[in-house]
Design a protein around this motif. Structure first.
Motif, PDB file in Angstrom:
ATOM      1  N   VAL A  46       6.479 -29.958  -8.442  1.00  0.00           N
ATOM      2  CA  VAL A  46       5.389 -30.317  -7.539  1.00  0.00           C
ATOM      3  C   VAL A  46       5.119 -29.183  -6.544  1.00  0.00           C
ATOM      4  CG1 VAL A  46       6.837 -31.564  -5.866  1.00  0.00           C
ATOM      5  CG2 VAL A  46       4.436 -32.201  -6.153  1.00  0.00           C
ATOM      6  N   GLU A  47       6.143 -28.400  -6.211  1.00  0.00           N
ATOM      7  CA  GLU A  47       5.944 -27.278  -5.291  1.00  0.00           C
ATOM      8  C   GLU A  47       5.091 -26.171  -5.923  1.00  0.00           C
ATOM      9  OE1 GLU A  47       8.185 -29.776  -3.302  1.00  0.00           O
ATOM     10  OE2 GLU A  47       8.985 -29.025  -5.165  1.00  0.00           O
ATOM     11  N   ALA A  48       5.028 -26.114  -7.250  1.00  0.00           N
ATOM     12  CA  ALA A  48       4.231 -25.093  -7.940  1.00  0.00           C
ATOM     13  C   ALA A  48       2.754 -25.468  -8.029  1.00  0.00           C
ATOM     14  CB  ALA A  48       4.793 -24.839  -9.333  1.00  0.00           C
ATOM     15  N   LEU A  49       2.400 -26.711  -7.704  1.00  0.00           N
ATOM     16  CA  LEU A  49       0.989 -27.113  -7.731  1.00  0.00           C
ATOM     17  C   LEU A  49       0.223 -26.408  -6.627  1.00  0.00           C
ATOM     18  CD1 LEU A  49       1.169 -30.984  -8.288  1.00  0.00           C
ATOM     19  CD2 LEU A  49       0.274 -29.272  -9.870  1.00  0.00           C
ATOM     20  N   THR A  50      -0.988 -25.949  -6.963  1.00  0.00           N
ATOM     21  CA  THR A  50      -1.865 -25.314  -5.985  1.00  0.00           C
ATOM     22  C   THR A  50      -3.222 -26.009  -6.023  1.00  0.00           C
ATOM     23  OG1 THR A  50      -2.806 -23.712  -7.533  1.00  0.00           O
ATOM     24  CG2 THR A  50      -0.736 -23.077  -6.419  1.00  0.00           C
ATOM     25  N   ARG A  96      -2.053 -32.594   0.417  1.00  0.00           N
ATOM     26  CA  ARG A  96      -1.673 -31.182   0.545  1.00  0.00           C
ATOM     27  C   ARG A  96      -2.605 -30.291  -0.266  1.00  0.00           C
ATOM     28  NH1 ARG A  96       1.132 -27.503  -2.555  1.00  0.00           N
ATOM     29  NH2 ARG A  96       2.018 -29.036  -3.978  1.00  0.00           N
ATOM     30  N   LEU A  97      -2.876 -30.684  -1.508  1.00  0.00           N
ATOM     31  CA  LEU A  97      -3.739 -29.868  -2.370  1.00  0.00           C
ATOM     32  C   LEU A  97      -5.161 -29.804  -1.838  1.00  0.00           C
ATOM     33  CD1 LEU A  97      -2.471 -30.951  -5.902  1.00  0.00           C
ATOM     34  CD2 LEU A  97      -1.862 -28.893  -4.600  1.00  0.00           C
ATOM     35  N   GLU A  98      -5.682 -30.930  -1.358  1.00  0.00           N
ATOM     36  CA  GLU A  98      -7.042 -30.937  -0.805  1.00  0.00           C
ATOM     37  C   GLU A  98      -7.113 -30.110   0.478  1.00  0.00           C
ATOM     38  OE1 GLU A  98      -7.948 -35.128  -0.674  1.00  0.00           O
ATOM     39  OE2 GLU A  98      -8.900 -35.033  -2.653  1.00  0.00           O
ATOM     40  N   SER A  99      -6.056 -30.133   1.269  1.00  0.00           N
ATOM     41  CA  SER A  99      -6.018 -29.318   2.475  1.00  0.00           C
ATOM     42  C   SER A  99      -6.007 -27.836   2.121  1.00  0.00           C
ATOM     43  CB  SER A  99      -4.777 -29.690   3.290  1.00  0.00           C
ATOM     44  OG  SER A  99      -4.665 -28.866   4.413  1.00  0.00           O
ATOM     45  N   GLU A 100      -5.234 -27.464   1.097  1.00  0.00           N
ATOM     46  CA  GLU A 100      -5.216 -26.070   0.630  1.00  0.00           C
ATOM     47  C   GLU A 100      -6.591 -25.657   0.120  1.00  0.00           C
ATOM     48  OE1 GLU A 100      -2.149 -25.445  -2.298  1.00  0.00           O
ATOM     49  OE2 GLU A 100      -0.570 -26.118  -0.915  1.00  0.00           O
ATOM     50  N   GLU A 101      -7.231 -26.557  -0.650  1.00  0.00           N
ATOM     51  CA  GLU A 101      -8.556 -26.244  -1.181  1.00  0.00           C
ATOM     52  C   GLU A 101      -9.555 -26.041  -0.045  1.00  0.00           C
ATOM     53  OE1 GLU A 101     -11.354 -28.022  -4.630  1.00  0.00           O
ATOM     54  OE2 GLU A 101     -10.938 -29.394  -2.966  1.00  0.00           O
ATOM     55  N   LYS A 102      -9.485 -26.891   0.948  1.00  0.00           N
ATOM     56  CA  LYS A 102     -10.409 -26.783   2.076  1.00  0.00           C
ATOM     57  C   LYS A 102     -10.184 -25.478   2.836  1.00  0.00           C
ATOM     58  CE  LYS A 102     -12.292 -29.346   5.926  1.00  0.00           C
ATOM     59  NZ  LYS A 102     -12.271 -30.580   6.700  1.00  0.00           N
ATOM     60  N   ALA A 103      -8.922 -25.087   3.000  1.00  0.00           N
ATOM     61  CA  ALA A 103      -8.608 -23.836   3.693  1.00  0.00           C
ATOM     62  C   ALA A 103      -9.140 -22.631   2.926  1.00  0.00           C
ATOM     63  CB  ALA A 103      -7.099 -23.712   3.897  1.00  0.00           C
ATOM     64  N   VAL A 104      -9.080 -22.682   1.602  1.00  0.00           N
ATOM     65  CA  VAL A 104      -9.531 -21.563   0.776  1.00  0.00           C
ATOM     66  C   VAL A 104     -11.047 -21.556   0.625  1.00  0.00           C
ATOM     67  CG1 VAL A 104      -9.477 -20.614  -1.578  1.00  0.00           C
ATOM     68  CG2 VAL A 104      -7.363 -21.377  -0.484  1.00  0.00           C
ATOM     69  N   ASN A 105     -11.625 -22.719   0.366  1.00  0.00           N
ATOM     70  CA  ASN A 105     -13.051 -22.794   0.029  1.00  0.00           C
ATOM     71  C   ASN A 105     -13.933 -23.403   1.108  1.00  0.00           C
ATOM     72  OD1 ASN A 105     -12.469 -21.804  -2.559  1.00  0.00           O
ATOM     73  ND2 ASN A 105     -12.002 -23.840  -3.300  1.00  0.00           N
ATOM     74  N   GLY A 106     -13.361 -23.930   2.130  1.00  0.00           N
ATOM     75  CA  GLY A 106     -14.152 -24.583   3.155  1.00  0.00           C
ATOM     76  C   GLY A 106     -14.582 -25.989   2.749  1.00  0.00           C
ATOM     77  N   GLY A 107     -13.951 -26.582   1.752  1.00  0.00           N
ATOM     78  CA  GLY A 107     -14.282 -27.936   1.302  1.00  0.00           C
ATOM     79  C   GLY A 107     -14.101 -28.054  -0.192  1.00  0.00           C
ATOM     80  N   PRO A 108     -14.250 -29.246  -0.726  1.00  0.00           N
ATOM     81  CA  PRO A 108     -14.099 -29.417  -2.180  1.00  0.00           C
ATOM     82  C   PRO A 108     -15.098 -28.562  -2.933  1.00  0.00           C
ATOM     83  CG  PRO A 108     -14.084 -31.542  -1.088  1.00  0.00           C
ATOM     84  CD  PRO A 108     -14.468 -30.509  -0.050  1.00  0.00           C
ATOM     85  N   ALA A 109     -14.590 -27.648  -3.744  1.00  0.00           N
ATOM     86  CA  ALA A 109     -15.454 -26.716  -4.460  1.00  0.00           C
ATOM     87  C   ALA A 109     -16.236 -27.383  -5.570  1.00  0.00           C
ATOM     88  CB  ALA A 109     -14.607 -25.585  -5.043  1.00  0.00           C
ATOM     89  N   ASP A 110     -15.682 -28.449  -6.147  1.00  0.00           N
ATOM     90  CA  ASP A 110     -16.360 -29.078  -7.278  1.00  0.00           C
ATOM     91  C   ASP A 110     -17.229 -30.260  -6.858  1.00  0.00           C
ATOM     92  OD1 ASP A 110     -14.437 -30.919  -6.601  1.00  0.00           O
ATOM     93  OD2 ASP A 110     -13.430 -30.893  -8.554  1.00  0.00           O
ATOM     94  N   GLY A 111     -17.338 -30.479  -5.548  1.00  0.00           N
ATOM     95  CA  GLY A 111     -18.183 -31.563  -5.066  1.00  0.00           C
ATOM     96  C   GLY A 111     -17.571 -32.941  -5.216  1.00  0.00           C
TER      97      GLY A 111
END
Length: 182
Positions: A59-63, A160-175
């Motif tokens: 689970v730690e390897a999930l991004t 955690r994954l959604e927070s990482e995505e938001k930090a990288v992309n500024g929000g859900p990239a796939d809508g």
């Protein structure tokens, strides 16, 4: 820029699942991305393992790049619970425990002081436990919702994954919207 699903990682020759040395008692679901099997040592009325076919160690390897796959794992979990346990409703969803044993990771104790926590996974291939009606006292110790150092819930991983995505992309990239449990 839309987030892409990560390329399939190579099969790990040391992984029991990847090399076919994993005992399967019953296969409940399979598609091009994952398989769902019964756990050979069930800790509840049902105890399933949702495993991606792509090798992901823990689970730690999930991004955030794994979010499409992870959301699909949650959707398959919810569908199987609905099919196999129509008696579980939103009001009784506490009867379903889903999550992961933790892999090795570093935590900050104070300032620069770090501590490496040992892993508590026995199979080094990502697998989400889905347990309905946990039935043993040992099960409460092996899958403790009260101790995220040992076991982390599927919903906490999603946060955690959604927070990482938001930090990288500024929000859900796939809508897509956040997945809600059951």
């Amino acid at each position: 820029m839309a987030s892409q699903s990560p390329a399939a990682e190579p099969t790990d020759p040391d992984c029991l699942f990847c090399k076919g040395g994993f005992v399967v008692t019953a296969e409940l679901y399979r598609d091009e991305d994952m398989v769902v099997i019964d756990d050979i040592h069930p800790s509840g009325r049902t105890h399933w393992l949702i495993m991606p076919l792509q090798h992901i160690r823990s689970v730690e390897a999930l991004t955030a790049a794994h979010l499409p796959l992870y959301r699909k794992m949650l959707a398959v979990r919810d569908q199987l619970v609905l099919e196999h346990h129509p008696d579980i409703t939103p009001a009784t969803r506490h009867r379903v425990r889903s999550g992961f044993h933790r892999g090795s990771r570093k935590i900050n104790v104070v300032g620069p002081l770090k501590f490496t926590l040992p892993e508590v996974i026995s199979v080094k291939h990502l697998h989400m436990h889905v347990i309905t009606d946990l039935n043993t006292n040992i099960g409460y110790l092996k899958y403790p919702l009260w101790n995220p150092l040992i076991f982390i819930t599927a919903e906490e991983v999603l946060k955690r994954l959604e927070s990482e995505e938001k930090a990288v992309n500024g929000g859900p990239a796939d809508g897509s919207q956040s997945h809600t449990e059951l």
